[in-house]
Write a protein that holds these residues in place. Structure first.
Motif, PDB file in Angstrom:
ATOM      1  N   LEU A   1     -49.943  -0.811 -16.676  1.00  0.00           N
ATOM      2  CA  LEU A   1     -51.313  -0.325 -16.471  1.00  0.00           C
ATOM      3  C   LEU A   1     -51.363   1.162 -16.165  1.00  0.00           C
ATOM      4  CD1 LEU A   1     -52.896  -3.219 -14.356  1.00  0.00           C
ATOM      5  CD2 LEU A   1     -53.075  -2.840 -16.818  1.00  0.00           C
ATOM      6  N   PHE A   2     -50.459   1.646 -15.291  1.00  0.00           N
ATOM      7  CA  PHE A   2     -50.603   2.993 -14.753  1.00  0.00           C
ATOM      8  C   PHE A   2     -49.387   3.885 -14.965  1.00  0.00           C
ATOM      9  CE2 PHE A   2     -52.773  -0.065 -11.868  1.00  0.00           C
ATOM     10  CZ  PHE A   2     -54.068   0.199 -12.290  1.00  0.00           C
ATOM     11  N   GLY A   3     -48.346   3.369 -15.595  1.00  0.00           N
ATOM     12  CA  GLY A   3     -47.163   4.186 -15.834  1.00  0.00           C
ATOM     13  C   GLY A   3     -47.397   5.267 -16.871  1.00  0.00           C
ATOM     14  N   PRO A   4     -46.436   6.165 -17.079  1.00  0.00           N
ATOM     15  CA  PRO A   4     -46.586   7.234 -18.078  1.00  0.00           C
ATOM     16  C   PRO A   4     -46.860   6.694 -19.475  1.00  0.00           C
ATOM     17  CG  PRO A   4     -44.705   7.642 -16.654  1.00  0.00           C
ATOM     18  CD  PRO A   4     -45.163   6.265 -16.340  1.00  0.00           C
ATOM     19  N   ASN A   5     -46.355   5.505 -19.784  1.00  0.00           N
ATOM     20  CA  ASN A   5     -46.604   4.864 -21.068  1.00  0.00           C
ATOM     21  C   ASN A   5     -47.543   3.675 -20.933  1.00  0.00           C
ATOM     22  OD1 ASN A   5     -44.876   6.616 -22.508  1.00  0.00           O
ATOM     23  ND2 ASN A   5     -43.093   5.414 -21.891  1.00  0.00           N
ATOM     24  N   GLY A   6     -48.353   3.680 -19.878  1.00  0.00           N
ATOM     25  CA  GLY A   6     -49.281   2.589 -19.629  1.00  0.00           C
ATOM     26  C   GLY A   6     -50.635   2.812 -20.270  1.00  0.00           C
ATOM     27  N   ILE A   7     -51.562   1.917 -19.953  1.00  0.00           N
ATOM     28  CA  ILE A   7     -52.899   1.971 -20.552  1.00  0.00           C
ATOM     29  C   ILE A   7     -53.736   3.073 -19.925  1.00  0.00           C
ATOM     30  CG2 ILE A   7     -55.000   0.636 -20.961  1.00  0.00           C
ATOM     31  CD1 ILE A   7     -53.271  -1.893 -20.863  1.00  0.00           C
ATOM     32  N   LEU A   8     -53.661   3.220 -18.624  1.00  0.00           N
ATOM     33  CA  LEU A   8     -54.372   4.293 -17.912  1.00  0.00           C
ATOM     34  C   LEU A   8     -53.364   5.040 -17.044  1.00  0.00           C
ATOM     35  CD1 LEU A   8     -57.754   2.690 -16.738  1.00  0.00           C
ATOM     36  CD2 LEU A   8     -57.417   4.386 -18.521  1.00  0.00           C
ATOM     37  N   PRO A   9     -52.604   5.971 -17.602  1.00  0.00           N
ATOM     38  CA  PRO A   9     -51.587   6.682 -16.818  1.00  0.00           C
ATOM     39  C   PRO A   9     -52.185   7.312 -15.565  1.00  0.00           C
ATOM     40  CG  PRO A   9     -51.353   7.185 -19.150  1.00  0.00           C
ATOM     41  CD  PRO A   9     -52.639   6.417 -19.004  1.00  0.00           C
ATOM     42  N   ALA A  10     -51.658   6.909 -14.417  1.00  0.00           N
ATOM     43  CA  ALA A  10     -52.243   7.352 -13.147  1.00  0.00           C
ATOM     44  C   ALA A  10     -52.023   8.838 -12.910  1.00  0.00           C
ATOM     45  CB  ALA A  10     -51.658   6.539 -11.995  1.00  0.00           C
ATOM     46  N   HIS A  11     -50.936   9.402 -13.441  1.00  0.00           N
ATOM     47  CA  HIS A  11     -50.677  10.823 -13.179  1.00  0.00           C
ATOM     48  C   HIS A  11     -51.740  11.709 -13.831  1.00  0.00           C
ATOM     49  CE1 HIS A  11     -48.833  10.480 -17.195  1.00  0.00           C
ATOM     50  NE2 HIS A  11     -48.995  11.781 -17.285  1.00  0.00           N
TER      51      HIS A  11
ATOM     52  N   TYR B   1     -54.906  10.863 -14.120  1.00  0.00           N
ATOM     53  CA  TYR B   1     -56.083  10.753 -13.260  1.00  0.00           C
ATOM     54  C   TYR B   1     -55.905  11.551 -11.976  1.00  0.00           C
ATOM     55  CZ  TYR B   1     -59.775   8.623 -10.463  1.00  0.00           C
ATOM     56  OH  TYR B   1     -60.871   8.415  -9.670  1.00  0.00           O
ATOM     57  N   MET B   2     -54.715  11.497 -11.390  1.00  0.00           N
ATOM     58  CA  MET B   2     -54.475  12.207 -10.139  1.00  0.00           C
ATOM     59  C   MET B   2     -54.422  13.720 -10.348  1.00  0.00           C
ATOM     60  SD  MET B   2     -54.402   9.840  -7.866  1.00  0.00           S
ATOM     61  CE  MET B   2     -53.715  10.673  -6.449  1.00  0.00           C
ATOM     62  N   ASN B   3     -54.037  14.148 -11.537  1.00  0.00           N
ATOM     63  CA  ASN B   3     -53.984  15.585 -11.825  1.00  0.00           C
ATOM     64  C   ASN B   3     -55.345  16.166 -12.156  1.00  0.00           C
ATOM     65  OD1 ASN B   3     -51.246  15.686 -11.434  1.00  0.00           O
ATOM     66  ND2 ASN B   3     -50.730  15.434 -13.588  1.00  0.00           N
ATOM     67  N   ARG B   4     -56.307  15.307 -12.419  1.00  0.00           N
ATOM     68  CA  ARG B   4     -57.615  15.788 -12.849  1.00  0.00           C
ATOM     69  C   ARG B   4     -58.275  16.651 -11.783  1.00  0.00           C
ATOM     70  NH1 ARG B   4     -60.855  11.014 -15.154  1.00  0.00           N
ATOM     71  NH2 ARG B   4     -58.907  10.964 -16.340  1.00  0.00           N
TER      72      ARG B   4
ATOM     73  N   VAL C   1     -56.157   1.674  -4.753  1.00  0.00           N
ATOM     74  CA  VAL C   1     -57.467   1.438  -5.359  1.00  0.00           C
ATOM     75  C   VAL C   1     -58.015   2.724  -5.961  1.00  0.00           C
ATOM     76  CG1 VAL C   1     -59.877   0.862  -4.843  1.00  0.00           C
ATOM     77  CG2 VAL C   1     -58.031  -0.546  -3.920  1.00  0.00           C
ATOM     78  N   TYR C   2     -57.809   3.824  -5.268  1.00  0.00           N
ATOM     79  CA  TYR C   2     -58.282   5.116  -5.778  1.00  0.00           C
ATOM     80  C   TYR C   2     -57.602   5.456  -7.100  1.00  0.00           C
ATOM     81  CZ  TYR C   2     -59.161  10.149  -6.028  1.00  0.00           C
ATOM     82  OH  TYR C   2     -59.527  11.411  -6.440  1.00  0.00           O
ATOM     83  N   ALA C   3     -56.298   5.215  -7.204  1.00  0.00           N
ATOM     84  CA  ALA C   3     -55.563   5.540  -8.425  1.00  0.00           C
ATOM     85  C   ALA C   3     -55.709   4.474  -9.493  1.00  0.00           C
ATOM     86  CB  ALA C   3     -54.077   5.734  -8.105  1.00  0.00           C
ATOM     87  N   GLY C   4     -56.211   3.287  -9.124  1.00  0.00           N
ATOM     88  CA  GLY C   4     -56.308   2.186 -10.073  1.00  0.00           C
ATOM     89  C   GLY C   4     -57.425   2.284 -11.067  1.00  0.00           C
ATOM     90  N   GLN C   5     -58.422   3.142 -10.810  1.00  0.00           N
ATOM     91  CA  GLN C   5     -59.515   3.395 -11.744  1.00  0.00           C
ATOM     92  C   GLN C   5     -60.214   2.089 -12.139  1.00  0.00           C
ATOM     93  OE1 GLN C   5     -57.815   6.408 -14.766  1.00  0.00           O
ATOM     94  NE2 GLN C   5     -56.012   5.679 -13.650  1.00  0.00           N
ATOM     95  N   THR C   6     -60.372   1.855 -13.433  1.00  0.00           N
ATOM     96  CA  THR C   6     -61.126   0.696 -13.913  1.00  0.00           C
ATOM     97  C   THR C   6     -60.481  -0.620 -13.510  1.00  0.00           C
ATOM     98  OG1 THR C   6     -61.927   1.967 -15.797  1.00  0.00           O
ATOM     99  CG2 THR C   6     -62.040  -0.429 -15.975  1.00  0.00           C
ATOM    100  N   PHE C   7     -59.174  -0.661 -13.471  1.00  0.00           N
ATOM    101  CA  PHE C   7     -58.482  -1.915 -13.225  1.00  0.00           C
ATOM    102  C   PHE C   7     -58.506  -2.335 -11.760  1.00  0.00           C
ATOM    103  CE2 PHE C   7     -56.556  -0.547 -17.255  1.00  0.00           C
ATOM    104  CZ  PHE C   7     -56.714  -1.710 -17.994  1.00  0.00           C
ATOM    105  N   LEU C   8     -59.020  -1.508 -10.877  1.00  0.00           N
ATOM    106  CA  LEU C   8     -59.198  -1.889  -9.477  1.00  0.00           C
ATOM    107  C   LEU C   8     -60.631  -1.635  -9.033  1.00  0.00           C
ATOM    108  CD1 LEU C   8     -55.888  -1.548  -9.436  1.00  0.00           C
ATOM    109  CD2 LEU C   8     -56.322  -1.676  -6.986  1.00  0.00           C
ATOM    110  N   SER C   9     -61.562  -1.963  -9.894  1.00  0.00           N
ATOM    111  CA  SER C   9     -62.979  -1.750  -9.599  1.00  0.00           C
ATOM    112  C   SER C   9     -63.693  -3.050  -9.262  1.00  0.00           C
ATOM    113  CB  SER C   9     -63.666  -1.103 -10.811  1.00  0.00           C
ATOM    114  OG  SER C   9     -63.537  -1.932 -11.970  1.00  0.00           O
TER     115      SER C   9
END
Length: 679
Positions: free
Chosen positions: A38-48, A50-53, A128-136
């Motif tokens: 879900l959130f890895g560099p090769n995941g569906i919504l890379p968390a890095h 989102y956090m860098n935004r 939850v903050y980094a999870g975006q849509t998948f933790l809403s």
């Protein structure tokens, strides 16, 4: 003369804290196995990304450090970056650390303190903050709000302390648990009718619910097929009574009313657990119910003779006239509520079919007037109840304690926690007032409303509205992904682990684990790809054959794809439960328009999406002895518990079941005569 006595809530408090720890453990473990996909560099919504935004949007981004970003936006992942971990590694470490805290606090009573629960709350808040849509989801914010109450409830927990035998402030803070339970149930019941969903108004919602919910269980198939129509309608009436009417019994001075409300909610949660996979939500609601009980309600279960005997002694000292008045008041309230239920829903026994007919006998305007009055009544009852509890315990602290220092210490504790409870309670009034259609600002102090909006990002107090509208009335929409080596086919289906797809696959038992991709696929079917931006990323990851993402799907069924497909498309179906004796659990009807037209890695639309969202295929880093200790530890630990090797539901149950068995064995063991202490 009314006797001012402090109610014992140590057992209910420890049960509540123990239950919160269990829910945290489930949430962290379930999250852990899904991070790479879900959130890895090769995941569906890379968390890095989102956090860098936040850093990239800042005018002084080049000079902004992780510590400075942490100060402006508190998040554990920023601190872990300073320790040399990437965002994904920080999420993995947070899950592991949170799981350790949760398991220790669940197992050991002495570890249930403010620091432990504060740490678990902050870790999950960061995730939850980094999870975006998948933790809403609403259960995520419910866990945060409940976890925050656990911080307030658990700060002064000294099991072997002899300085203060009775903690006067416990009853004060435990009232917040009861009000959170009221808010959750009342708001969930009201929104069903205020949304003007026709199925809730004609009492037919449950004729669709079992079939159209996200991930049904096998029992849902039988409930949908076997239960008669009139019983479905009567069940909706029961849902309204349990969620809208009975929560007011939580404020009743009559113990039988409070227990009726709590046990009814527990019954509803058990029914939902049996018919649907809603992860830890129902378990967390049951934990709120157990925290709303009093110690004397546990005596029968734990067979604590000494405490039970003292409770009977208090009852015997109650004047006869008082007991008679309580019984009369109880019957008057019960008969009055039963009368209005029969009248408002036109309940009538049908002798010809041996069934009970029901229909709504009020208008939306009348219901909204009731909500306006009910919200005002709830605020008044909650305020009066809390004030009474605080005043009573302050008086008891000054009256019953021996020694000036003990009196001052007990009084100051009760007064301080009374102030905190008052602030949290008045903040909770704000979302409840949103149910009304008139100006009610005068019911909430301005400072509490201001605090609510200031702390809203931390999810200290939230609004809830579960099952607001019934979806899939004309058949549950489902998206089926198909791959092919040619744009013209033939097409082969991809299967998911839990969501409906294969017609012959039975509905699974997956709770309390939540497969978040399967859940979001259900929401995606209710929308379009334009409003589900992550869906194209999912297609891209499947085309590139990313193992982290494919691990979230059914690898055994998808083994037919020896190589990643050159093309992928999404077909939309309407799924229905089968009827009668058949080999399939589902039947489906294909819609004429595709959900996603065939795309390949060379498709302009997909390339534009990938470039615009900075989606890349990253080569995993090679292990180095120069890495920080935490990073080396995570690198060696991660492969042994990867989602490719063990599914999330098996991992959750394999870690949680032994702890539950150990706890139950300790509580009910005949070795301990007073078992409440060992919760």
């Amino acid at each position: 003369m009314v006797s001012l006595t402090t109610k014992l809530v140590e057992t209910s408090r420890q049960t509540f804290l123990c239950g919160v720890s269990l829910c945290y453990a489930i949430a962290f473990i379930s999250y852990y196995v899904q991070i790479p996909g879900l959130f890895g560099p090769n995941g569906i919504l890379p968390a890095h990304l989102y956090m860098n935004r936040h850093r990239e949007s800042s005018a002084t981004s080049s000079a902004t450090t992780n510590l400075e970003r942490f100060i402006s936006n508190p998040n554990m992942l920023y601190l872990l970056r300073e320790a040399g971990l990437s965002v994904e590694e920080g999420m993995v470490f947070s899950c592991l650390l949170g799981t350790i805290f949760a398991l220790f606090s669940f197992s050991s009573r002495i570890s249930r303190g403010m620091i432990v629960y504060g740490s678990m709350w902050f870790l999950y808040f960061s995730l939850v903050y980094a999870g975006q849509t998948f933790l809403s989801f609403q259960w995520d914010i419910l866990l945060l709000e409940t976890g925050f109450l656990a911080i307030v409830i658990a700060p002064l927990n000294f099991p072997n302390s002899t300085v203060l035998r009775v903690k006067r402030h416990d009853e004060v803070v435990m009232f917040l648990v009861k009000f959170l339970l009221f808010k959750l149930m009342f708001m969930s019941g009201v929104v069903k009718l205020s949304s003007l969903c026709p199925t809730w108004w004609d009492l037919t919602a449950l004729t669709y619910h079992y079939e159209t919910q996200c991930i049904p269980t096998p029992i849902a198939w039988f409930a949908h097929s076997i239960i008669p129509f009139w019983f479905h309608k009567l069940s909706v009436v029961a849902v309204y009574v349990i969620e809208i009417v009975l929560p007011f019994y939580l404020f009743s001075p009559i113990k039988a009313h409070r227990k009726l409300s709590i046990y009814s909610i527990i019954f509803l949660m058990v029914v939902i657990i049996l018919s649907g996979n809603y992860n830890f939500f129902n378990l967390l609601t049951i934990v709120l119910c157990l925290g709303s009980l009093e110690d004397c309600d546990y005596f029968t279960l734990f067979q604590s003779y000494e405490n039970h005997h003292s409770d009977e002694k208090v009852k015997s000292n109650c004047p006869l006239i008082g007991r008679l008045l309580e019984r009369v008041l109880r019957w008057v309230m019960d008969i009055g509520i039963m009368y209005w239920i029969v009248r408002l829903f036109k309940l009538k026994f049908n002798y010809s079919s041996f069934s009970i007919d029901s229909s709504v006998n009020f208008t939306h305007e009348q219901f909204q007037s009731f909500v306006n009055a009910a919200v005002t009544c709830a605020i008044f009852l909650a305020s009066i109840s809390l004030v009474w509890i605080v005043v009573k315990n302050c008086v008891c602290a000054l009256k019953d304690e021996t020694g000036i220092m003990n009196k001052l210490w007990s009084f100051s504790q009760t007064f301080t926690f009374g102030f905190i409870a008052t602030l949290l309670l008045t903040m909770s009034f704000v979302p409840i007032m949103q149910l009304t259609d008139r100006e009610t600002e005068h019911l909430v102090p301005e400072f509490a409303e201001s605090a609510y909006f200031r702390l809203q990002e931390f999810r200290v107090s939230n609004s809830y509205g579960l099952f607001r509208r019934m979806t899939g009335i004309l058949g549950r929409p489902e998206i089926v992904l198909e791959g092919s080596a040619s744009e013209k086919g033939p097409w082969t289906e991809f299967h998911f682990l839990y969501k409906p797809g294969n017609l012959s696959a039975p509905p699974p038992w997956v709770a309390p684990h939540q497969p978040r991709l399967d859940w979001q696929m259900w929401f995606a079917a209710l929308s379009t790809p334009e409003f589900t931006t992550w869906f194209k990323t999912l297609a891209f990851r499947i085309l590139t054959g990313q193992p982290e993402v494919l691990a979230l799907m059914d690898a055994k069924s998808n083994i037919k794809f020896k190589e990643p497909p050159l093309y992928i498309r999404a077909v939309k179906y309407k799924y229905f439960f089968t009827k009668g004796n058949t080999q399939n659990w589902w039947r489906r009807e294909k819609e004429t328009k595709l959900y996603l037209d065939p795309v390949s890695l060379k498709s302009p639309a997909l390339l534009d999406h990938v470039n615009r969202n900075r989606i890349k295929t990253v080569t995993p880093p090679q292990f180095s002895d120069k890495w920080p200790f935490l990073r080396r530890m995570l690198y060696r630990l991660r492969p042994q518990m990867h989602s490719e090797n063990i599914s999330g539901d098996i991992l959750v149950w394999s870690l949680v079941l032994p702890l539950i068995a150990m706890k139950l064995g300790k509580v009910f063991s005949p070795k301990y005569p007073v078992k409440m202490y060992y919760i």
